[in-house]
Design a protein around this motif. Structure first.
Motif, PDB file in Angstrom:
ATOM      1  N   ARG A  69       0.810  -1.218   0.000  1.00  0.00           N
ATOM      2  CA  ARG A  69       0.000   0.000   0.000  1.00  0.00           C
ATOM      3  C   ARG A  69       0.842   1.266   0.000  1.00  0.00           C
ATOM      4  NH1 ARG A  69      -2.030   3.308   4.127  1.00  0.00           N
ATOM      5  NH2 ARG A  69      -4.046   4.294   3.673  1.00  0.00           N
ATOM      6  N   SER A  74      -2.143   5.898  -1.589  1.00  0.00           N
ATOM      7  CA  SER A  74      -2.884   5.094  -0.616  1.00  0.00           C
ATOM      8  C   SER A  74      -4.393   5.222  -0.738  1.00  0.00           C
ATOM      9  CB  SER A  74      -2.452   5.469   0.805  1.00  0.00           C
ATOM     10  OG  SER A  74      -1.081   5.207   0.983  1.00  0.00           O
ATOM     11  N   ASP A  78      -6.763   2.034  -1.458  1.00  0.00           N
ATOM     12  CA  ASP A  78      -7.794   1.606  -0.515  1.00  0.00           C
ATOM     13  C   ASP A  78      -9.154   1.491  -1.205  1.00  0.00           C
ATOM     14  OD1 ASP A  78      -5.871   1.614   1.427  1.00  0.00           O
ATOM     15  OD2 ASP A  78      -6.470   3.540   2.304  1.00  0.00           O
TER      16      ASP A  78
END
Length: 323
Positions: A69, A74, A78
């Motif tokens: 990640r 990020s 996600d």
């Protein structure tokens, strides 16, 4: 779906280049599976194979985004990972119900012809008599569940949510949003430590498993179906570990073999649960309940066998050492 190659990757290669290459290849595999699924039409076998390819690519992308990640943007990672987990789960349900029914029907056929299984006292041939009724009951219940899952899959594939996921993966096939700092690091400094974290989590989950009979551990605990969840978590983490090693170009034959044992564990555990659910159906005949009880015990035996197979394939082999 074509499996990733295992060309060696040097520790001094750019982390962003290595991760980007892997993610783009899986995005391409996803789009290929999507095209095949659209072209399969009414061909159930081709549709199932295409859905399997879609699921495999979706899992690899989502697993890699979880492990690595920090090397990506990020917030993007996600969001895409959440959507791919949803899609993979939705696509898996229909296949899971069909496979569960086939597994249970095969087991009933095998058990009803076995001379080693005694009928309950005063009911000669009860297993043979009850197995037909048990099979019919299971077929009704699981076919209904499969039909509902099929409808959910069709609804999902026609939804704006799915099209947004497909569009995001199409972009990923050509461009991977990477963190400008972490992506410039070397594989040995960035990706290898992150893959080691995934392996550490797996090792911790394996260590948390209750002792099993026949394993190297001393005192096996009594059978408890509540432990199945711990094993399912190990299966999930093993898959994440495997995908991390794939991204690094390493050989994954050992985690793949151990994963197959845990796939059998999951299948047998869910089949046992389905037979137990069927046995709780109101007003079923005693012979039917008996056949379902024998079937449940048979699948629980398969669960234990899969656990021991995992022990042999994973715990008794040398651990993988990060490069």
């Amino acid at each position: 779906m074509a499996q990733p190659n295992h060309d060696p990757i040097t520790a001094t290669a750019d982390a962003g280049d290595v991760l980007g290459t892997y993610l783009r290849s899986q995005a391409t595999a996803f789009l290929r599976g999507l095209r095949l699924h659209e072209e399969s039409g009414a061909d159930a076998a081709e549709g199932s194979d295409a859905a399997r390819s879609l699921r495999g690519a979706a899992r690899r992308i989502s697993g890699s985004l979880a492990t690595f990640r920090v090397v990506t943007e990020s917030s993007w990672a996600d969001g895409l990972r959440t959507e791919l987990v949803w899609l993979s789960s939705t696509l898996a349900d229909e296949h899971a119900y069909a496979a569960r029914l086939a597994r249970l029907m095969d087991a009933l056929h095998r058990l009803s012809g076995s001379p080693e299984l005694p009928a309950p006292r005063g009911t000669a041939g009860a297993l043979t008599v009850g197995s037909a009724r048990a099979g019919a009951l299971l077929e009704r219940q699981l076919t209904l569940a499969r039909t509902r899952a099929h409808s959910a899959t069709l609804q999902a594939l026609g939804s704006s949510r799915f099209h947004a996921v497909a569009d995001a993966v199409a972009v990923l096939a050509s461009e991977v949003p990477l963190d400008s700092v972490a992506a410039r690091g070397r594989v040995g400094d960035v990706l290898v430590p992150l893959a080691a974290v995934a392996e550490t989590r797996l090792s911790a989950a394996v260590s948390a498993l209750p002792p099993r009979g026949g394993s190297a551990q001393a005192a096996p605990s009594p059978y408890n179906a509540d432990h199945d969840g711990l094993w399912h978590e190990v299966r999930r983490l093993l898959r994440v570990h495997r995908y991390a090693r794939e991204a690094l170009g390493e050989d994954v034959s050992r985690p793949a073999a151990a994963g197959e044992a845990l796939d059998r564990h999951r299948d047998a555990a869910e089949a046992a649960a389905a037979s137990a659910t069927a046995a709780r159906t109101p007003r079923i005949a005693p012979a039917t309940a008996y056949a379902l009880g024998v079937l449940h015990a048979d699948q629980r035996h398969e669960v234990e066998a899969a656990r021991l197979d995992f022990d042999h394939l994973w715990l008794r082999e040398p651990a993988v050492t990060p490069r």
